[in-house]
Scaffold this motif. Structure first.
Motif, PDB file in Angstrom:
ATOM      1  N   GLY A  16       0.924  -1.340  -0.045  1.00  0.00           N
ATOM      2  CA  GLY A  16      -0.058   0.028   0.006  1.00  0.00           C
ATOM      3  C   GLY A  16       0.791   1.238  -0.086  1.00  0.00           C
ATOM      4  N   GLU A  17       0.266   2.584   0.343  1.00  0.00           N
ATOM      5  CA  GLU A  17       0.913   3.683   0.492  1.00  0.00           C
ATOM      6  C   GLU A  17       1.923   3.804   1.390  1.00  0.00           C
ATOM      7  OE1 GLU A  17      -0.268   8.383   0.542  1.00  0.00           O
ATOM      8  OE2 GLU A  17      -1.749   6.898   0.365  1.00  0.00           O
ATOM      9  N   PHE A  18       1.753   2.969   2.577  1.00  0.00           N
ATOM     10  CA  PHE A  18       2.955   2.963   3.414  1.00  0.00           C
ATOM     11  C   PHE A  18       3.132   1.583   3.690  1.00  0.00           C
ATOM     12  CE2 PHE A  18       0.171   6.691   4.183  1.00  0.00           C
ATOM     13  CZ  PHE A  18       1.182   7.757   4.246  1.00  0.00           C
ATOM     14  N   PRO A  19       4.086   0.849   2.833  1.00  0.00           N
ATOM     15  CA  PRO A  19       4.348  -0.606   3.099  1.00  0.00           C
ATOM     16  C   PRO A  19       5.236  -0.602   4.396  1.00  0.00           C
ATOM     17  CG  PRO A  19       5.689   0.222   1.346  1.00  0.00           C
ATOM     18  CD  PRO A  19       4.603   1.314   1.768  1.00  0.00           C
ATOM     19  N   GLY A  20       5.081  -1.888   5.033  1.00  0.00           N
ATOM     20  CA  GLY A  20       5.905  -2.017   6.072  1.00  0.00           C
ATOM     21  C   GLY A  20       5.552  -3.415   6.741  1.00  0.00           C
TER      22      GLY A  20
END
Length: 102
Positions: free
Chosen positions: A72-76
Motif C-alpha cells: 500500500g501507500e505505507f508498506p512495512g
C-alpha cells in the motif's frame, strides 16, 4: 466490562483470573481468533501492543508475535498476535451479548 477466564494448561490445577476493560476485550478477541490470531488491521483496537504486553507480563500468557509485510501507500510490517496458552471464558458481563461462550 469485567470477565473471568480460566487457564486450561493443567487440567488438574485450573487457574481463574479476572480482567477488565480492553485487556479483557483483547483476550476474548485472541480466543475467538484461534490459530489465525489478531492484527490491529483485522481487529481494530487503539493499543494492541499494550494489551498483549499486559497479558504476557501480568498474567503470564504465551502470545506469539508474527511480523507480516503489508503493501500500500505505507508498506512495512505489522504484528499478528496468536494466543498459545489454552484459556477459556468463564463469565462475562450480563449486559454484553456480543461476548461468546466456549
Amino acid at each position: 466490562m469485567k470477565m473471568t477466564f480460566e487457564l486450561l494448561a493443567e487440567a488438574s490445577n485450573k487457574t481463574r483470573f479476572t480482567l477488565t476493560g480492553r485487556n479483557a476485550w483483547a483476550l476474548q478477541e485472541l480466543i475467538d481468533a484461534g490459530v489465525e490470531g489478531c492484527t490491529p488491521i483485522t481487529h481494530p483496537g487503539p493499543r494492541w501492543s499494550a494489551y498483549v504486553h499486559n497479558l504476557r507480563h501480568v498474567y503470564e500468557l504465551q502470545i506469539e508475535t508474527l511480523h507480516e509485510p503489508h503493501k500500500g501507500e505505507f508498506p512495512g510490517l505489522h504484528a499478528r498476535y496468536v494466543l498459545r496458552t489454552p484459556v477459556r471464558l468463564v463469565t462475562r458481563p450480563l449486559n454484553d451479548a456480543s461476548i461468546r461462550y466456549e
